[in-house]
Design a protein around this motif. Structure first.
Motif, PDB file in Angstrom:
ATOM      1  N   GLU A   1       0.948  -1.202   0.126  1.00  0.00           N
ATOM      2  CA  GLU A   1      -0.347   0.095  -0.030  1.00  0.00           C
ATOM      3  C   GLU A   1       0.846   1.458  -0.135  1.00  0.00           C
ATOM      4  O   GLU A   1       2.188   1.453   0.485  1.00  0.00           O
ATOM      5  N   MET A   2       0.758   2.130  -0.884  1.00  0.00           N
ATOM      6  CA  MET A   2       1.464   3.595  -0.777  1.00  0.00           C
ATOM      7  C   MET A   2       0.541   4.347  -0.262  1.00  0.00           C
ATOM      8  O   MET A   2      -0.213   5.248  -0.371  1.00  0.00           O
ATOM      9  N   GLU A   3       0.943   4.372   1.567  1.00  0.00           N
ATOM     10  CA  GLU A   3       0.450   5.705   2.087  1.00  0.00           C
ATOM     11  C   GLU A   3       0.589   7.204   1.438  1.00  0.00           C
ATOM     12  O   GLU A   3       0.259   8.275   2.186  1.00  0.00           O
ATOM     13  N   GLY A   4       1.583   7.518   1.110  1.00  0.00           N
ATOM     14  CA  GLY A   4       1.678   9.001   0.527  1.00  0.00           C
ATOM     15  C   GLY A   4       1.460   9.291  -1.055  1.00  0.00           C
ATOM     16  O   GLY A   4       2.101   9.888  -0.985  1.00  0.00           O
ATOM     17  N   TYR A   5       0.940   8.627  -1.884  1.00  0.00           N
ATOM     18  CA  TYR A   5       0.231   8.405  -2.983  1.00  0.00           C
ATOM     19  C   TYR A   5      -0.543   9.986  -2.450  1.00  0.00           C
ATOM     20  O   TYR A   5      -1.601   9.882  -2.032  1.00  0.00           O
TER      21      TYR A   5
ATOM     22  N   ASN B   1       5.192   4.921   2.828  1.00  0.00           N
ATOM     23  CA  ASN B   1       5.244   6.422   3.576  1.00  0.00           C
ATOM     24  C   ASN B   1       6.274   7.648   2.999  1.00  0.00           C
ATOM     25  O   ASN B   1       6.404   8.178   3.902  1.00  0.00           O
ATOM     26  N   ARG B   2       6.687   7.353   1.344  1.00  0.00           N
ATOM     27  CA  ARG B   2       7.074   8.161   1.393  1.00  0.00           C
ATOM     28  C   ARG B   2       5.616   9.064  -0.159  1.00  0.00           C
ATOM     29  O   ARG B   2       5.208   8.164  -0.892  1.00  0.00           O
ATOM     30  N   LEU B   3       6.002  10.464  -0.323  1.00  0.00           N
ATOM     31  CA  LEU B   3       5.336  10.945  -0.951  1.00  0.00           C
ATOM     32  C   LEU B   3       5.506  10.492  -2.369  1.00  0.00           C
ATOM     33  O   LEU B   3       6.536  10.208  -2.884  1.00  0.00           O
ATOM     34  N   SER B   4       4.509   9.432  -3.158  1.00  0.00           N
ATOM     35  CA  SER B   4       4.402   9.333  -4.485  1.00  0.00           C
ATOM     36  C   SER B   4       3.401   9.897  -5.570  1.00  0.00           C
ATOM     37  O   SER B   4       2.811  10.788  -4.739  1.00  0.00           O
TER      38      SER B   4
END
Length: 523
Positions: free
Chosen positions: A68-72, A297-300
């Motif tokens: 899961e990309m939480e920073g999307y 948890n990184r911005l994407s």
């Protein structure tokens, strides 16, 4: 009395035909080495609302292999520009400069991901429910020719006309005996059964549904059980053994209770994104698994996702050279490790849609009210520029509900003055006569005499529904409240005359702000 036949029930089925002019030997080799890529999209579902309203599906995509990309973070307002960023890697300014999507043939001239996959030997598919508001056809001309090998839109348009439909929020929610979305995912199931299970061929497919969730933030709860049932069927057909699967949304709730909630700023800007890698792929490319683990948890952004999907082709065709369509120097493939201290500009995310910038609430002063009045005045000017001010009410500021000012910090975490002494404000306000609710980003310099307002940085927080039926421009629909039309019967011949009914403002309610008092620059 003669017997009369009577139709008891109707149903419709789509059939996946064997593609013509395919080299079966080559397909067999590709099917053994190339991963199929399936994108399953659900409209208007934020990361938070996905967990809240679709617990069964959320549990399914929590299994091993899913990330899961939480920073999307989305990069634009509505479906089209966000999907175009994923499918073409282009910003709205880029594809608008090439052609006008409202004109026939424009979309056919653009290069999409499915074109890249087709050139790499893949079969391609695209299906979307609700043909009346589909991504590439609502207020646009769509494709002149089928953009992919398997294109469901002609079938859906025919059955929506031929069969009885049930509407929900004004859209064809049920067609015949089935939900509209069922035709899309039955189509996906047939493709998976045929080209993943029975006769493996590499396939790239996008399957999109809006019917449950486009206008109802609770719609995911009704979709959940049906959707996870399809995922279980896809699993039984072997989809997750050979294929890379992406479950995504375009944005969260853009209007309605969730958008108006105090968490609405995040709800709107953080759509869900889950990426699945099959076991063999994780073994062959451990660096990709590591990257997705770190990127959680990184911005994407959408552009990073575009580059990640394109990377899948680069892995099987390492000598393939792509034209760099993403005009973002610091955008990176989401399948590679993203920087920890990334900014929104690094990811190609405009300020208005950025969730990383800190704001502090400020008092609603006369200056704040004037900034808001300038915003409303600019909205009226936009309607006038389109020559629709004659059919739309002139809107006026009703109330400023909230004002925030952006904070700025240095590398040590200490607050510093804004760059170039230009302050950025986030304003929430309502207008009359229809009590429309908006959120806008406004920039003002140190002396408060130059104001910058971008029209596409104004979000409508409550639904305009049918208020703006008289305009076709997507942005104008946010602002316009069409004059109500009354039909008066005149004379014996029954001639109809249309009279426009204007909203009456009381004189003491006229709070128009004279822009000439400020030397403002409004873009």
């Amino acid at each position: 009395m003669a017997n009369k036949s009577r139709v008891l029930q109707r149903d419709a089925f789509s059939f996946v035909q064997q593609p013509k002019n395919r080299n079966e030997d080559n397909d067999r080799l590709r099917g053994a080495k190339y991963p199929s890529v399936f994108l399953f999209g659900i409209d208007s579902i934020s990361r938070m609302n996905f967990r809240r309203s679709m617990p069964l599906t959320s549990t399914f995509v929590s299994q091993k292999g899913w990330f899961e990309m939480e920073g999307y973070n989305k990069v634009a307002d509505n479906t089209l520009p966000n999907l175009m960023a994923i499918l073409t890697g282009r910003t709205p300014r880029q594809w608008r400069s090439q052609c006008d999507v409202r004109k026939s043939g424009c979309l056919d001239s653009l290069t999409f991901l499915w074109n890249h996959f087709h050139n790499a030997g893949y079969l391609t598919a695209y299906a979307e429910d609700l043909s009346s508001i589909s991504t590439f056809n609502y207020l646009k001309m769509g494709f002149k020719r089928p953009p992919v090998d398997f294109y469901l839109r002609p079938f859906l348009m025919v059955i929506e006309q031929a069969m009885q439909t049930l509407e929900y929020f004004g859209f064809k929610y049920c067609v015949g005996r089935k939900h509209s979305f069922t035709y899309v995912f039955d189509f996906a199931k047939q493709l998976i059964e045929r080209f993943v299970l029975e006769q493996p061929k590499p396939i790239f497919g996008l399957f999109w549904t809006s019917s449950f969730t486009h206008d109802d933030f609770r719609g995911g709860a009704n979709l959940d059980g049906l959707f996870v049932r399809y995922l279980e069927q896809f699993k039984a057909y072997g989809l997750f053994e050979r294929s890379i699967v992406i479950l995504l949304s375009d944005h969260g709730s853009r209007y309605g209770p969730l958008a108006e909630h105090y968490t609405g700023f995040l709800e709107e800007r953080q759509p869900m994104l889950h990426i699945y890698l099959p076991p063999w792929y994780r073994r062959r490319y451990p660096s990709v698994e590591r990257a997705l683990t770190l990127n959680k948890n990184r911005l994407s952004s959408n552009y990073d996702l575009h580059l990640g999907i394109r990377q899948l082709i680069e892995q099987i065709h390492p000598r393939l050279d792509f034209i760099r369509s993403v005009k973002c120097d610091y955008c990176r493939s989401i399948l590679r490790v993203l920087p920890r201290n990334r900014s929104c500009s690094d990811a190609g995310i405009p300020d208005h849609w950025c969730t990383c910038k800190p704001f502090v609430t400020v008092r609603i002063t006369l200056f704040i009210r004037r900034l808001t009045q300038l915003t409303v005045s600019r909205m009226n000017r936009y309607l006038k520029m389109l020559n629709v001010d004659g059919v739309c009410h002139r809107i006026k500021l009703n109330k400023v509900l909230k004002a925030d000012r952006q904070l700025h910090f240095n590398e040590l975490g200490n607050e510093v003055p804004s760059p170039n002494n230009v302050e950025t404000y986030r304003l929430v306000f309502t207008t009359k006569p229809n009590d429309a609710k908006f959120r806008s980003i406004v920039k003002s310099n140190e002396n408060n005499d130059i104001v910058t307002i971008q029209m596409d940085m104004i979000s409508r927080l409550n639904s305009y529904r049918n208020e703006s039926y008289c305009v076709d421009d997507a942005l104008a629909k946010k602002f316009c409240m069409c004059y109500a039309e009354q039909f008066l019967k005149l004379g014996e011949r029954g001639v109809l005359k249309v009279r426009k009914v204007k909203y009456k403002f009381h004189e003491n309610e006229d709070d128009y702000y004279d822009e000439a008092k400020y030397n403002n620059h409004i873009s």
